[in-house]
Design a protein around this motif. Structure first.
Motif: not given
Lengths: 164, 422
Positions: A55, A58-59, A148, A151-152, A155, B297, B299-301, B304
Motif C-alpha cells: 500500500k 502504491a501511494d 485514486l 491506482q485502483v 492494481m 481508499q 479498494q486500494v487497501e 494491496s
C-alpha cells in the motif's frame, strides 16, 4: 502493428502508465528485500507486512508520479517519509535523535482552526486537506479522485493477472 | 529646476511654503498656498501652477491653462501633478494631507471648475506620469470623506485607467462633483476596455456607481494598469461585471466570484463521481464525494492485501508485467507468452497454477531462492521472445475482456493472455 505501437507510445506518458511502471519497480524491490530477510515471522505477519508495504509503495509511487505540483501529493510524500523515518528510528533504537527530527518536522505543519464545517470529513480523507481552503480543497479532491481511480485500476489489473 | 525641486523634496516637511516661494527658479510665480501640513512639497518645473490646499492658507488659483489636480486617496502621501504643458520635467508633488479636511479644498476644487477638470480628462497623460498612486491606493482603506472629493476630481485625470477605489461606505455628498463624476464615468468605462491587461483571481477593484448618475446598474471593476513608466510587479485583477439587479458592493461581487468558483469545482467533481448526475445541492454532493473517496481508499487497501497474498507469483512475474502488460494496455491487447525452460523448477509440484490464488496464502516454503534466480533470468530472455509473437495479439479480438490462461506444459510458468479494457 504500427498502430499498436503508436498507441503504446502515445500513452506511455500518461499517469496510469507512469504509475504502473513505478509501482511495478517498487514491487520488484520489495521482492528482492523479501528474499533476503524473511523466515522468522509467521506467514500471517509476513502477509500483513507485505500488505502495508504494497500500500505504501502504491501511494508513494502515485505521489511521485503526480509530482510536487499538487498539495495532496506533497503532503502524502511528506507523511510517508515521516512514517518511514519513525520506523527506521525504532528499528535502530535511536529514539532520541529521531524523535527530535520528527518533532522538528511536525512543527512545519500548519494548523488552521476553523469552525466545524461539513467539509471536515473531506479534509481528513484527502492528504494535506487540513490546510486548504474550500476552493482548493475541491480542486485537489478532484485530482485526487482521478489518481485514486487510476491506482485502483492498475492494481486491479495486476491482481487480475494472477487471480483468474 | 529639477534640482530645486529635489531640494524641496529632500528638505523635509513642514512649512514648505516659504522655501518654495522663495525659490526663484521654480517658475512658480503664483499660488503661494502651501499647507504647513504638507510634507515634502515639490515645486514645479513648469510655469504651470499646481493646486495645493491647506488648512489655513489661502487658496488661490491662477487661471493658468494647466490646472493641476491632485489625486489624494486617503491619507497617503502622494499627489500628482497631472498635467503639465509640454515638458517631461515633471516633478512629483508629494504632499501630505493630514489636516486636509478643510473646506478650502472644496473651494479650490470648486473654483477649479468642471471645465478644467474635463480638460484634464482629455489631456493625455505624459509618459513619465509616475505610478505613485500604486502606493497610494494601497492605503485606500483609510479614506477620509474629504478626500473623496479630490479623488473624484482626479479620477478623470488618470487617463491610463489607474486603479480607482471608492469605498462603499463613503457617504460624502459632494454635490458639485457629481457632475464631474458623470463625466469621469465615461472615462473609466472607456478605459476598462483597453486596460484589461492582467487578470487575477484574487484582487478586484470596483468603481462604484453613485446612484443617481449611474445609467443602469452596471459597475465596472477597474483593472489596475501599470503604464510603461514603471516596472512594478504585475498585479492582476479580475474583470467582473455585475448584472442588472444585483448588488454592486465590492464584497458581494467578490463573494459571488468565489461562489461561482466553488460551484464550478463542484460540477467538475460531479462528473468524476459516478452516479451524481441527479444530485443538486452542495451538501448532498459533498457527502457523496466523501463516500466515494472512502470507497476508493478502501479498494486500494483491499487490492494491496490481495496483491500481498498473491505475492510469490507476483514477484516471479513482475519483470514480465513491468515491461509489457499493464503499460500498454489502453484498450489494446497484450499477449505475453513465456515458455518454460528446459530446466524447470519444481515449485509447482502440485501441478497447475491455481486460479483461486488468494485463498492460498503461503507458497513461500516451496520456493528456494536459487530457483527464483534461475527463473528470473529465464523470464527475461523469454519475454523478449514472447513479445514478438504479435500474431497472438491479432488473433484476439479488439474488444471484450478475454482472459485466457495458458499453462505451459512443464507447468512451471503461467503465460497469460490478458486483455484489459480500461
Amino acid at each position: 502493428m504500427t498502430t499498436k505501437h503508436v498507441i503504446a507510445t502515445a500513452h506511455t506518458r500518461s499517469i496510469k502508465n507512469r504509475f504502473a511502471r513505478r509501482f511495478l519497480r517498487s514491487l520488484l524491490k520489495m521482492k528482492r528485500s523479501n528474499r533476503l530477510g524473511t523466515g522468522f515471522q509467521s506467514n500471517e505477519d509476513i502477509r500483513k507486512r507485505n500488505t502495508q508495504r504494497i500500500k505504501t509503495a502504491a501511494d508513494r509511487s502515485m505521489a511521485r508520479v503526480v509530482g510536487p505540483r499538487k498539495i495532496w501529493s506533497r503532503a502524502l510524500l511528506f507523511k510517508l517519509r515521516n512514517r518511514a523515518r519513525i520506523q527506521v528510528g525504532l528499528r535502530n533504537r535511536c529514539l532520541v535523535s529521531k524523535k527530535k527530527k520528527v518533532q522538528r518536522k511536525e512543527k512545519k505543519v500548519q494548523v488552521i482552526s476553523r469552525e466545524p464545517n461539513r467539509a471536515d470529513n473531506l479534509r481528513k480523507l484527502v492528504p494535506g486537506g487540513d490546510s486548504m481552503d474550500i476552493c482548493s480543497l475541491l480542486e485537489e479532491t478532484a485530482h485526487y479522485i482521478k489518481c485514486l481511480a487510476t491506482q485502483v485500476k492498475v492494481m486491479q489489473s495486476i491482481a487480475d493477472l494472477y487471480s483468474t | 529646476m529639477d534640482g530645486s525641486g529635489d531640494n524641496n523634496g529632500d528638505l523635509g516637511y513642514q512649512n514648505r511654503a516659504e522655501s518654495v516661494m522663495n525659490c526663484p527658479s521654480s517658475g512658480m510665480n503664483t499660488n503661494p498656498f502651501y499647507a504647513s501640513a504638507w510634507d515634502p512639497v515639490v515645486s514645479l518645473s513648469q510655469p504651470g501652477n499646481f493646486v495645493g490646499s491647506s488648512t489655513g492658507s489661502q487658496s488661490e488659483f491662477s487661471n493658468s491653462p494647466f490646472p493641476i489636480v491632485m489625486e489624494n486617496p486617503g491619507i497617503s502621501n502622494t499627489c500628482h501633478l497631472v498635467r503639465y504643458p509640454s515638458d517631461s520635467g515633471f516633478i512629483e508633488l508629494v504632499p501630505k494631507f493630514p489636516g486636509f479636511g478643510s473646506g478650502n479644498f472644496s473651494e479650490i476644487v470648486g473654483s477649479l471648475g468642471l471645465t478644467e477638470c474635463s480638460q484634464i480628462v482629455n489631456a493625455g497623460c505624459p509618459p513619465n506620469y509616475k505610478e505613485a498612486n500604486n502606493e497610494s491606493t494601497s492605503h485606500g482603506a483609510q479614506r477620509q470623506e474629504d478626500h473623496q472629493l479630490s479623488e473624484e476630481t482626479t479620477i478623470g485625470a488618470l487617463p491610463n485607467g489607474k486603479r480607482r477605489r471608492r469605498a462603499a461606505e463613503s457617504n460624502s455628498p459632494f454635490d458639485p462633483n457629481k457632475n464631474a463624476e458623470g463625466e469621469f464615468q465615461k472615462y473609466p468605462s472607456g478605459e476598462s476596455s483597453d486596460s484589461a491587461k492582467e487578470l487575477d483571481e484574487k484582487k478586484q477593484k470596483i468603481e462604484q456607481n453613485r446612484g443617481a448618475n449611474s445609467c443602469g446598474k452596471q459597475v465596472v471593476k477597474q483593472t489596475k494598469d501599470n503604464p510603461q513608466s514603471r516596472e512594478a510587479p504585475k498585479e492582476n485583477y479580475i474583470h467582473v461585471r455585475a448584472r442588472r439587479g444585483q448588488a454592486t458592493n465590492s464584497h458581494s461581487l467578490a463573494e459571488r466570484v468565489r461562489r461561482e468558483k466553488i460551484s464550478e469545482r463542484m460540477r467538475m467533481l460531479q462528473e468524476l463521481v459516478p452516479g451524481c448526475n441527479k444530485i443538486t445541492g452542495k451538501a448532498v454532493m459533498l457527502d457523496e464525494i466523501i463516500n466515494y473517496v472512502q470507497s476508493l481508499q478502501q479498494q486500494v487497501e483491499f487490492l494491496s492485501m490481495k496483491l500481498a497474498t498473491v505475492n510469490p507469483e507476483l514477484y516471479n512475474d513482475v519483470e514480465r508485467i513491468q515491461s509489457k502488460d499493464i503499460l500498454h494496455s489502453r484498450g489494446g491487447n497484450e499477449a505475453i507468452r513465456g515458455l518454460s525452460p528446459g530446466t524447470n523448477s519444481h515449485q509447482y509440484s502440485h501441478g497447475t497454477f491455481q486460479p483461486g490464488i488468494p485463498v492460498i496464502p503461503n507458497p513461500n516454503p516451496h520456493f528456494s531462492p536459487a530457483h527464483h534466480a534461475i527463473l528470473d533470468n529465464e523470464l527475461q530472455s523469454f519475454f523478449q521472445m514472447g513479445f514478438d509473437s504479435s500474431s497472438a495479439i491479432d488473433s484476439l479480438g479488439p474488444n471484450g475482456n478475454q482472459k485466457v490462461l495458458v499453462i505451459s506444459t512443464q507447468q512451471t510458468f503461467v503465460s497469460i493472455f490478458l486483455t484489459c479494457r480500461y
